[in-house]
Structures are given as C-alpha cells and as structure tokens.
Design an enzyme around this catalytic site. Structure first.
Site, PDB file in Angstrom:
ATOM      1  CB  ILE A 137      -9.746   2.434 -13.863  1.00  0.00           C
ATOM      2  CG1 ILE A 137     -10.617   3.407 -14.660  1.00  0.00           C
ATOM      3  CG2 ILE A 137      -9.945   2.659 -12.390  1.00  0.00           C
ATOM      4  CD1 ILE A 137     -12.101   3.308 -14.301  1.00  0.00           C
ATOM      5  CG  ASP A 138      -6.324  -1.800 -15.992  1.00  0.00           C
ATOM      6  OD1 ASP A 138      -5.412  -0.994 -15.709  1.00  0.00           O
ATOM      7  OD2 ASP A 138      -6.422  -2.932 -15.496  1.00  0.00           O
ATOM      8  CE  LYS A 139      -8.999  -0.124 -25.607  1.00  0.00           C
ATOM      9  NZ  LYS A 139      -8.316  -0.703 -26.783  1.00  0.00           N
ATOM     10  NE  ARG A 237      -6.803  -6.900 -16.510  1.00  0.00           N
ATOM     11  CZ  ARG A 237      -6.281  -6.289 -17.581  1.00  0.00           C
ATOM     12  NH1 ARG A 237      -6.017  -4.989 -17.530  1.00  0.00           N
ATOM     13  NH2 ARG A 237      -6.027  -6.976 -18.674  1.00  0.00           N
TER      14      ARG A 237
END
Length: 300
Positions: A137-139, A237
């Site tokens: 999962i993204d930062k 996103r």
C-alpha cells in the site's frame, strides 16, 4: 553480485520493461530500462531477452547494474502494529508515512526494516529487499496488509491475490458529493507518459476495477468505502481522480492546495483471505487513524 528477482504468480504476464519501470526504476524512463535490457545489464534466467519479454512464474530477473550494498537493510525498531501473527504469516496495520520496502532510490527506514527487527523469519520469494511482502500500500496510505513468513505461505497468498480471492476494503474521504450511492469504475491504469512518478487512466493500461459505496455525505466531501477487484499502483487515487472525486489530502492526484499534513485520507480498513496453510477464512479490521477521525469530527 547482481540483484535477483524471482517472479511469482502475481507478477507473471507483465512486460519485463513495464514491470521494472514500475517496481525497480520508478524515477527513470521506460527507455532507460529498455536500454539496460538491450545492453544485457538485465537478464532473465541468465539470458538476454527482448524489452517486451513476457514474464513467467519462476523467472529469475538479474539486475547487473544495481549494487545491493547501497541499501541499508539493518533492522530498525519501528514499533509496528501487528494485528495478527502465527507461524506462517502476520497482518500489519501500517501507519501513514511509511514506505513498504526499500529501493535503489529510497534509503530511509521502511516497513521491511521494521519487520526484520520484530520478526525472525520472512519469506524469500520477493528477494532480499522485499522479504515477506505479498502486496503493497502507498507510503501515505495507512492500514492492513498481510506479510508471509514462509515461501509456501507467500506462494499460496500470491495465488489468492492473482485470483482476486483476497478482499481489501478501503475507507476514503473524497471531494464533492455523488449522485449515486454506489458504483464501479472500470478504467485501465498505466504509467503517466510524461510524469514517471504518476499513474493515469490509459487505453493501453492494465485492466483495473474499483467498486465504491457512499458511507456518509458532508457539505463538500463524501466518505466512501472502496473494494479493490484489481490492485494496480495508486488504483483508488487514480480512479477517484478520474471521476472527479480525488481523495482529500492527495498531493499527486488532488488539488494543488493540499489539506492535511498526513497525506491522503485513505485507509485499508478490512482485509479477508483464506489462511494458506490452515485453510480457515480470516477477516481483519483496523479503525481509521485518529487524525482521519478528527478531521471527520470537524466536518460534523
């Protein structure tokens, strides 16, 4: 010693140059990666291949130009929130701001550094810089992800992921109200042709599906849940921005004036899968972080 990546079932059928551009050289152009392949700086199973080579499970990709010694892989105590753990796997509630694994261009402590401090054994399928990592999962996205301790568990979890048998539900705060209460976004996602740090909807992109449902409506915002049918980079996103409902706080796909110092209001709330060894159905939940809840309270 070259860096080696063993391709698992969730990574097969991708073009070699696309796979490396997205995972190993995110700050480089695809033509740069293609040049490395043509110059035999990147080999597959020890052999020179074409830039558009289709990856297969079990392939060994060697990066001859990357020196692993440049990466700091010393364990770091990050006090990771372990939601569940047994002999085969663990489930982590990742905080926002933490990158999942190191890369040749990223040297700060990552989730992998924290795992190495807290966990004795991690699977080796994804190589030395991604031990145990089944999915990412993204930062600046928080929430649940599963980590494999053994290669057998990793392989079986990867098969579930590829077959869309792992259910991942996210909670997101997005801009604007919706006319509908739920919907599905089917739009292919690929690397942005002009900005290598971004993904975008492209006709030539990879098949991507996001299901969303309205949870609560505010004046200028809407709280939604999102179920991922596919797991592309930045999928929620990109898809929400594509339908003009960018995630609040998103510095890349949202408005230039960013709300929140915590990044996007996006949290992996629920995770369900069949335990690869015990064959039991497992479901986990993690409440949204306090800063996320505080902002919702203020909207009330």
């Amino acid at each position: 010693m070259p860096k080696s990546i063993k391709i698992d079932i969730s990574q097969e059928k991708q073009r070699l140059d696309t796979f490396l551009s997205e995972n190993e050289y995110p700050d480089k152009s695809r033509s740069y990666v293609q040049t490395l392949i043509k110059d035999e700086k990147i080999l597959v199973n020890g052999l020179k291949v074409k830039t558009g080579y289709t990856l297969k499970e079990g392939d060994l990709v060697s990066l001859l130009d990357v020196e692993l010694k440049t990466l700091d892989l010393e364990p770091v105590d990050l006090h990771l929130d372990i939601v569940y753990e047994d002999d085969d796997l663990l489930v982590i509630n990742k905080p926002e701001g933490l990158v999942v694994h190191p890369a040749s261009t990223y040297h700060k402590p990552t989730l992998v550094h924290g795992l190495m401090h807290q966990i004795d054994h991690l699977s080796s399928i994804n190589g030395v810089i991604r031990p145990g990592i089944v999915h990412r999962i993204d930062k600046d996205t928080s929430g649940l992800l599963v980590v494999a301790k053994t290669d057998q568990a990793h392989q079986l979890l990867s098969e579930q992921l590829k077959n869309h048998e792992i259910t991942r539900t996210y909670t997101a705060l997005v801009y604007h109200d919706f006319d509908e209460n739920e919907g599905t976004i089917k739009a292919p996602i690929g690397r942005h042709p002009k900005n290598r740090m971004k993904m975008t909807v492209l006709e030539s992109g990879r098949f991507s599906v996001t299901h969303f449902k309205v949870l609560k409506r505010f004046d200028q915002y809407t709280l939604i849940s999102c179920d991922l049918e596919t797991g592309r980079t930045h999928q929620i996103r990109v898809h929400m921005a594509y339908i003009n409902h960018p995630v609040v706080g998103d510095p890349i796909y949202g408005p230039k004036k960013v709300i929140s110092k915590h990044g996007q209001f996006l949290h992996a709330t629920d995770l369900s899968f069949v335990h690869p060894i015990k064959k039991e159905h497992m479901t986990f939940h993690a409440d949204i972080p306090s800063y996320f809840q505080k902002f919702l309270d203020e909207l009330e």
